[in-house]
Design a protein around this motif. Sequence first.
Motif, PDB file in Angstrom:
ATOM      1  N   GLN A 154       0.852  -1.185   0.000  1.00 34.88           N
ATOM      2  CA  GLN A 154       0.000   0.000   0.000  1.00 34.88           C
ATOM      3  C   GLN A 154       0.887   1.234   0.000  1.00 34.88           C
ATOM      4  OE1 GLN A 154      -2.622  -0.196   3.368  1.00 34.88           O
ATOM      5  NE2 GLN A 154      -3.926  -1.737   2.413  1.00 34.88           N
ATOM      6  N   ASP A 191       1.455   4.527   1.840  1.00 34.48           N
ATOM      7  CA  ASP A 191       1.162   5.353   2.999  1.00 34.48           C
ATOM      8  C   ASP A 191       1.605   6.779   2.685  1.00 34.48           C
ATOM      9  OD1 ASP A 191       0.310   3.082   4.377  1.00 34.48           O
ATOM     10  OD2 ASP A 191       2.260   2.726   5.292  1.00 34.48           O
ATOM     11  N   GLU A 192       1.327   7.686   3.620  1.00 33.38           N
ATOM     12  CA  GLU A 192       1.792   9.064   3.464  1.00 33.38           C
ATOM     13  C   GLU A 192       2.811   9.356   4.555  1.00 33.38           C
ATOM     14  OE1 GLU A 192      -1.358  11.948   3.786  1.00 33.38           O
ATOM     15  OE2 GLU A 192       0.062  13.631   3.771  1.00 33.38           O
ATOM     16  N   LEU A 193       3.976   9.833   4.147  1.00 32.50           N
ATOM     17  CA  LEU A 193       5.030  10.145   5.113  1.00 32.50           C
ATOM     18  C   LEU A 193       5.161  11.657   5.257  1.00 32.50           C
ATOM     19  CD1 LEU A 193       7.486   8.801   6.758  1.00 32.50           C
ATOM     20  CD2 LEU A 193       8.871   9.638   4.872  1.00 32.50           C
ATOM     21  N   ILE A 194       5.164  12.109   6.497  1.00 26.70           N
ATOM     22  CA  ILE A 194       5.359  13.534   6.740  1.00 26.70           C
ATOM     23  C   ILE A 194       6.682  13.706   7.476  1.00 26.70           C
ATOM     24  CG2 ILE A 194       4.443  15.611   7.850  1.00 26.70           C
ATOM     25  CD1 ILE A 194       1.642  14.145   7.646  1.00 26.70           C
TER      26      ILE A 194
END
Lengths: 212, 213
Positions: A124, A126-129
Motif C-alpha cells: 500500500q 502510505d503518506e510520510l510527513i
Amino acid sequence: MLEDVLLIAPKHREVGEEIVAEILKAKKDKFIVAISGESGSGKSELTHVVAKALRKHGIFAKPIHIDNFYNTLPLERMEIRTSGGIKNTVGMKEYRWDLVHQTVDDFKNNRKSSMPCVDLVTEQVDELITDFNGVDMLIIDGLYAIHSEGVDMKVLIELTYHETKKAQSDRGKEPNNPTRWEILEQEHQEVLSIKHEADWFVSKDFTLVAAR
Amino acid sequence: MQNDIITVKDTHVQAAELVMEDVLKKFKGGKFIITIAGEVSSGKSTLSYLLGRMFKMKGINSKIIDLVDYYIVPPLERRKWRADNGIKSIGFDEYNWPLIEEVMEKFRKDEQATLPLVDLLTDHVDTLITDFKDIQVLIMTGLYASFCKKADYRVFMELTYRETYEAQAYTAREGLDSFRKKILEKEHKVVQEQKNNADIYIDFNTFMNSYHL
C-alpha cells in the motif's frame, strides 16, 4: 520505502567512503546527492551507507527513494504496464516528478513535507510527513534520480541488469519472468539516455570515477 | 521504523515457519494482532519481516509496527534524558502506551491512523499516515511488545544477557559504556517479565542445529 531489504557488502562501504569524501569537498547548505542505477545495481545500499557515514561527520542526510513516487499503485503496476505495452509505459514518465520536485523544494526551504511512502509488505502507499528543518542533505535514490531537478552531485552506478541477472533471480524481490526482463531492458535504455547527466560513475568493479 | 537493516539467517526462516504454523491454527480471519517481544538484537525485526512476507504469500495483508517508534523521548534526546533521570527511568514507562493502545484500536476498527515513524539514519521522528482498512494482521514488535493489551498471539524471543551484550557490541549501534551496560541489564530484567504470557517461545540457543539431548 518501508520493509525494503538491503544487502550491504564491503564494496558498498568502500565506494561509499569515496563518495562521502567528494561530498565533503563539494558540500554546501542543503546539498542534494542523487544516486542512479538499474534495478539490483546497489543504489539503495549505497544510499544507506553514504547517509550513515555522513552522520559520523555530523551531517544529517535523509534518503528519499524515488520508487515511492510511481504514478501507479504497486498492485496495479504490472497490469498497467503489460496492457499498455512495456515500451510505451515503462520509464521516466511513470513517475510523479511534480511530487519529487515538491519534495526537493520543501527540503531546500526547510519545510515540513508530505510524500508517498510504499510499504513493500502491504504494497500500500502510505503518506510520510517529515520535517526538513535540521536535515542537512538529501540523498535521492532511484533509477532516474540524477534526472531530478536541483541535484548538486549526480552519481550513476554503471552495473546493468545483464551483470546482476543472477543476483536478481536469487534475491527474489521481483518475479522472474520474460515480462520482467523486458521491463529491465526498457529501464536500461532509459538509464542510458540520461547517463550523460552524471558527474560521477561507480564503475562495474565499484570504484568511483569522475565524468569527463 | 525507516532504514533499519536486518540480516536474515536460516534459523530466522525456521523460526518464522514455526510461528506461522502455530498462528494459522488460531487466526480465523477478522483482525488479528501478533506481538513479538524479546531481548535486544534477538531477531525481532527479522522475524516480523519474514512473517509479513509469509502472510503476503498467503494473500493476507499484514502491517509491521516497531515500538521503537513509540518512545516518549525522541532518539536524539534520549541518551541525555536517560543519564539525567537515572537507571530507574529505563523500561516500560519510556513508551507511550496510550498511543500504542490507540493504534491497536484503530487497526481493529479499520480506521486510518497517524503514527510516529523513526528514521534510523537521521534519528528524526517522522509521521506516517496509513489506512488499516485492508490490513488483516498487525505485527507489533519491540522489547516489551507482550505488554500490549488485547493482543491475539504473543511471541517471545530469548537471548541471554551475555549474548545481548555481545550482539549489541557486534551491531555497534551504540558505544558500550558502563551506563549503557546498566541500561541493558535493566531492559533485560523488564523483558524477562513478559516471558510467562507468551504463546510461543523462540530460543536460538536450543534451536534446530544446536539442539542436542
